[in-house]
Design a protein around this motif. Structure first.
Motif, PDB file in Angstrom:
ATOM      1  N   MET A 153       0.863  -1.183   0.000  1.00  0.00           N
ATOM      2  CA  MET A 153       0.000   0.000   0.000  1.00  0.00           C
ATOM      3  C   MET A 153       0.898   1.232   0.000  1.00  0.00           C
ATOM      4  N   GLU A 154       0.648   2.137  -0.943  1.00  0.00           N
ATOM      5  CA  GLU A 154       1.431   3.365  -1.049  1.00  0.00           C
ATOM      6  C   GLU A 154       0.497   4.558  -1.161  1.00  0.00           C
ATOM      7  N   GLU A 155       0.917   5.663  -0.600  1.00  0.00           N
ATOM      8  CA  GLU A 155       0.095   6.871  -0.697  1.00  0.00           C
ATOM      9  C   GLU A 155       0.083   7.373  -2.139  1.00  0.00           C
ATOM     10  N   VAL A 176      -2.571   3.510  -3.293  1.00  0.00           N
ATOM     11  CA  VAL A 176      -2.479   2.579  -4.413  1.00  0.00           C
ATOM     12  C   VAL A 176      -2.099   1.226  -3.840  1.00  0.00           C
ATOM     13  N   VAL A 177      -2.923   0.233  -4.083  1.00  0.00           N
ATOM     14  CA  VAL A 177      -2.669  -1.130  -3.614  1.00  0.00           C
ATOM     15  C   VAL A 177      -2.015  -1.899  -4.752  1.00  0.00           C
ATOM     16  N   LYS A 178      -0.874  -2.550  -4.457  1.00  0.00           N
ATOM     17  CA  LYS A 178      -0.101  -3.207  -5.510  1.00  0.00           C
ATOM     18  C   LYS A 178       0.168  -4.668  -5.160  1.00  0.00           C
ATOM     19  N   HIS A 179       0.035  -5.506  -6.167  1.00  0.00           N
ATOM     20  CA  HIS A 179       0.361  -6.920  -6.037  1.00  0.00           C
ATOM     21  C   HIS A 179       1.881  -7.066  -5.945  1.00  0.00           C
ATOM     22  N   LEU A 180       2.353  -7.837  -4.981  1.00  0.00           N
ATOM     23  CA  LEU A 180       3.791  -7.965  -4.761  1.00  0.00           C
ATOM     24  C   LEU A 180       4.516  -8.599  -5.941  1.00  0.00           C
TER      25      LEU A 180
END
Length: 939
Positions: free
Chosen positions: A301-303, A472-476
């Motif tokens: 999770m990133e701002e 922003v939610v990102k798949h690892l």
């Protein structure tokens, strides 16, 4: 070095002629239409054949060096900058040909922008009306007839490029005229038209640019995608049999490319987490690293930062900065370590072993005095001020308290190795090891690892408290897709009270010409792939955007009355456009709306529509396949339908009371308490519409009148001896019949005034909804339109304006007003701009009273507490005088809001007020539309 460096251009058998390009490509493509298809099935098939024939002829008769010609074929991708816009070009032509001001040609050219909308209403040549090159070439042709020019010259492509290079260097109008006039005097009219097209840098191939590249070489579209350089692409790809490998078709230092984009959230948090934490097979080494870090079932999770997406390239000691739109900002942020608003601070940011690197991130403006990231609009000025500061020893720029700050969230290349096909967690690991953060100059954007929906909820609370953009939610394990949207990067944003969700990307499928062009947009149905009409938008377009849409869709529109759209492609509701267009030939618009209409209606084929909408931008980076679909829209609408359907149910009930008064049962017997209205018959047509939200229904008005002795009737008796009063505050079908009979239409406020005064108050314009006797009633008010006896508040201001109209204009005004109200998808009447919107103003002083008055004048309401408001407005005067105090108040408010957030079915359900500056109110009123609060955020 890149394999594209120092590529020698191939040789040609002969020099191509500019006339050949015009006759065999430009004119042929422009002339392809439904009227001359010949043996071709569609217009697209014919254009495909034109491009194939042109390239085949070029290779056979001219040779393999097509780049000089490509500079003319792709004017929008050529790097020349002429600094000549359409208005400038039009006025240059006026000067060149000494066109007199009294002539029609002068009016067309000199007032090109201003005259368009008026002229459009009276011309049948509407398709070509916006085509300045076409119209200007016709005017030049007419001027030539009066002063024949015998000198003609056939320019080669090289000569034409040389002239355009000179025009690129010319800065003054006299220099530009000196270059252009000989050209225009010696070219044919078709050649002039396309030369003007090239100067304006308008796309000539439009939707067939990639096809042209692929016909030249199968790898050309992919190579151009990763280098965006016509010269390198065409000079390197000569032999169609020689193919490029995967390493060639990836990112390279210093070569610009469009960065990867994210998707918007269309599911609840539980479904999002399930998708984001799903593990996919990987290389054995990656799998071991993944297990060692215990990353199974987790995600990043990133701002979401409010800045300018930027890609940093480093090759040795040289830097390049490219924006999302491929604009080169290296001159601003720095090209080396010696000078630049950013790079001069980066000497220790990378280990010495790092020779080449490509970083993806967000460029923001950092205010070092307030320790905050500033809004997007301040970034460029911060960079410029920082750049200028290094050249001067005086302190004239010391008041500038911000500078560029690059936040890195991805790495795509290092020392010749492409990393786009590696999993994200591996790329993040490399970032951590090789970047030496320079505080508030270059840092890594913090990434939080989450595993549950509760983690997303906590992140959203922090976003609301800090008034941030979102996360922003990102798949690892996600890879990096150049120039595309990655479904494994999903942006999650808090929803605000005056937004029904994310802005929608819609495809234009119809057009309604008028003083302002309206574009009908549609949604694609995933099941049958048909586009269904959804809404009509007329607001938010600049003249340049109108031009761009009309240019892209030129000759693609089909008159609805001449040919119905194929049912397998388009489906319209009751409202039909005057012209329709096939979605594949159309454009994508980003639409912002205030609300969704959840009622079942047949105006549009989707069954619902949007209210108070406008176009934020033309999305050239999106195709029709990237647009919002019906299923996605239904998911968005479902989050709002409960409240909206409840509201609609109440409105529907009221509508029955208002419109069906003839069938309505009479209210129960009422005890008469006064004979105040005993001498009158009353026809009550509508509710009392109060500005503060309190509504007195028609049934309640009937009871009130009977209570004070009035007689209720549903008809007007011609032979009756009693005076009949028709009471209404809405324009209903029955009103016109009463109005035509000369019966005065009186507002409910007259009843209340009479009751308050315990006397029959003379009728004045303040009380009249409509009357043929306005001249009589106007004598009962002063020269300013104010009553002699009735106190009129700010709330009544617009009503008074209505009543002050001359009698002959009343009916016209009301009709136009009602047309505005009904056209919710177009211009909303200014007086209702903030209707049903609540504002909370943070500070208390005399400026607040002025701001409150403006909000209320345009239909809004200012409330004392922030709970329940849509916008929290920071008054500019208070902000300037005591920022610390104001900021503390705003922080306290947003913290309170974040603590009270509610989540239902694993998704945020609380609607959040936007914190905006006073400029938001000002610009909404100026543009007569509820603008996007993101552009006016208070920080």
């Amino acid at each position: 070095m890149s394999f594209l460096d120092n590529v020698e251009p191939p040789t040609n058998l002969q020099e191509p002629q500019y006339k050949f390009v015009v006759d065999e490509l430009f004119t042929q493509l422009d002339g392809a239409n439904r009227a001359n298809l010949g043996h071709f099935r569609t217009v697209s098939d014919k254009k495909v054949s034109v491009i194939q024939t042109f390239i085949k002829t070029f290779r056979i008769h001219i040779g393999d060096n097509i780049f000089p010609t490509a500079r003319l074929v792709f004017p929008d991708k050529d790097r020349r900058l002429y600094y000549i816009r359409d208005v400038t070009l039009a006025r240059l032509i006026v000067k060149m040909y000494s066109i007199p001001p009294e002539s029609e040609d002068y009016k067309v050219l000199y007032h090109w922008k201003h005259g368009f909308q008026k002229e459009k209403r009276f011309t049948v040549d509407s398709n070509n009306l916006r085509d300045l090159p076409l119209r200007a070439s016709r005017i030049i042709a007419n001027r030539r007839e009066s002063t024949p020019i015998t000198t003609r010259h056939s320019y080669t492509v090289a000569e034409m490029n040389s002239k355009l290079d000179s025009l690129n260097d010319a800065k003054k109008s006299q220099e530009q005229i000196a270059i252009l006039k000989p050209l225009l005097d010696s070219l044919s009219i078709p050649e002039i038209r396309w030369l003007l097209h090239i100067i304006l840098k308008k796309s000539i191939l439009v939707r067939f640019e990639n096809y042209f590249l692929s016909v030249w070489h199968p790898d050309a579209p992919a190579l151009f995608k990763v280098c965006n350089n016509l010269q390198k692409t065409f000079n390197y790809l000569v032999n169609q049999e020689t193919r490029l490998n995967k390493n060639d078709l990836t990112v390279h230092p210093t070569l610009p490319f469009r960065p990867q984009l994210s998707f918007k959230l269309t599911k609840n948090y539980d479904k999002l987490i399930k998708d984001m934490s799903m593990t996919v097979p990987m290389d054995v080494n990656f799998q071991k690293m993944f297990a060692a870090k215990d990353l199974a079932g987790k995600f990043y999770m990133e701002e979401k930062m409010d800045g300018d997406r930027m890609v940093l390239h480093k090759q040795g000691k040289h830097f390049k900065f490219y924006s999302r739109r491929l604009k080169d900002y290296s001159f601003l942020y720095g090209e080396n370590l010696e000078i630049g608003s950013l790079t001069k601070y980066l000497s220790n940011a990378f280990p010495s072993k790092v020779d080449s690197i490509i970083l993806d991130g967000e460029m923001v403006a950092w205010d070092f005095k307030r320790n905050v990231v500033l809004p997007f609009g301040t970034l460029k000025s911060s960079a410029i001020q920082e750049s200028v500061r290094q050249y001067t020893t005086i302190d004239q720029y010391e008041q500038q308290s911000s500078y560029p700050f690059f936040l890195v969230f991805d790495i795509l290349h290092i020392n010749g190795t492409n990393l786009t096909n590696h999993p994200l967690f591996f790329r993040k690991d490399i970032l951590q090891k090789i970047i030496n953060p320079i505080p508030h100059r270059l840092e890594l954007l913090p990434s939080i690892i989450g595993s549950t929906a509760e983690d997303v909820q906590r992140a959203m609370r922090e976003v609301v408290s800090s008034r941030s953009e979102g996360i922003v939610v990102k798949h690892l394990q996600s890879k990096y897709f150049i120039g595309e949207r990655n479904p494994h990067w999903v942006k999650v944003k808090p929803e605000y009270l005056e937004k029904f969700g994310e802005n929608l990307d819609l495809t234009v499928i119809g057009k309604v010409p008028g003083v302002k062009i309206s574009y009908m947009c549609g949604l694609k149905n995933d099941d049958d792939q048909v586009f269904y009409s959804f809404c009509t938008v007329a607001n938010g377009f600049t003249e340049d955007e109108y031009d761009k849409i009309e240019r892209i869709t030129h000759n693609k529109w089909i008159a609805y009355k001449d040919q119905l759209p194929p049912s397998k492609v388009l489906n319209f509701g009751v409202k039909k456009p005057m012209h329709w267009i096939h979605p594949r030939d159309s454009v994508v618009l980003e639409i912002k709306a205030r609300s969704i209409d959840c009622t079942v209606e047949k105006t549009y084929a989707v069954g619902t529509t949007l209210h108070n909408l406008y176009c934020r931008s033309i999305r050239e980076d999106k195709s029709i396949h990237d647009c919002t679909t019906i299923s996605e829209y239904k998911q968005i609408k479902a989050k709002y339908s409960k409240d909206l359907e409840k509201s609609h149910s109440a409105n529907k009930k009221r509508r029955v009371l208002q419109d069906s008064f003839v069938q309505e049962q009479q209210p129960k017997r009422v005890k008469v308490e006064s004979d105040l209205f005993s001498g009158f018959d009353f026809v009550i047509l509508s509710d009392n519409l109060s500005r503060n939200g309190d509504r007195i229904t028609r049934e309640e008005l009937i009871i009130l009148v009977k209570k004070y002795g009035g007689n209720i009737t549903n008809t007007v008796h011609k032979l009756g001896t009693r005076q009949t009063i028709v009471v209404t505050e809405r324009e209903l079908p029955t009103c016109k019949s009463y109005f035509d009979k000369g019966i005065d239409l009186v507002r409910p406020s007259w009843l209340f005034e009479c009751i308050n005064r315990v006397a029959i108050v003379p009728l004045e314009p303040y009380f009249i909804f409509g009357s043929k006797n306005m001249a009589v009633f106007k004598n009962r008010q002063d020269e300013f339109g104010d009553s002699y006896v009735i106190h009129q508040t700010v709330e009544s201001w617009d009503r008074n304006r209505f009543q002050r109209l001359p009698e002959t204009e009343v009916d016209i005004y009301r009709r136009e007003f009602l047309e505005d109200v009904s056209a919710t998808e177009e211009s909303f009447p200014r007086r209702f701009l903030f209707h049903d919107i609540k504002f909370h103003i943070v500070t208390e002083n005399y400026m607040v009273e002025l701001l409150q008055d403006r909000i209320e004048r345009f239909g809004g309401e200012v409330i004392a507490a922030h709970a329940g408001c849509s916008f929290i407005v920071v008054c500019g005067d208070s902000e300037n005088r005591d920022r610390t105090e104001v900021l503390n108040k705003v922080k306290a408010i947003t913290k309170d809001i974040s603590e009270k957030l509610q989540f239902e079915d694993a998704i945020l359900t609380t609607k959040i007020p936007s914190v905006v500056t006073e400029a938001f109110v000002k610009h909404c009123i100026k543009r007569n539309v509820l603008l996007d609060s993101d552009d006016y955020k208070y920080i």
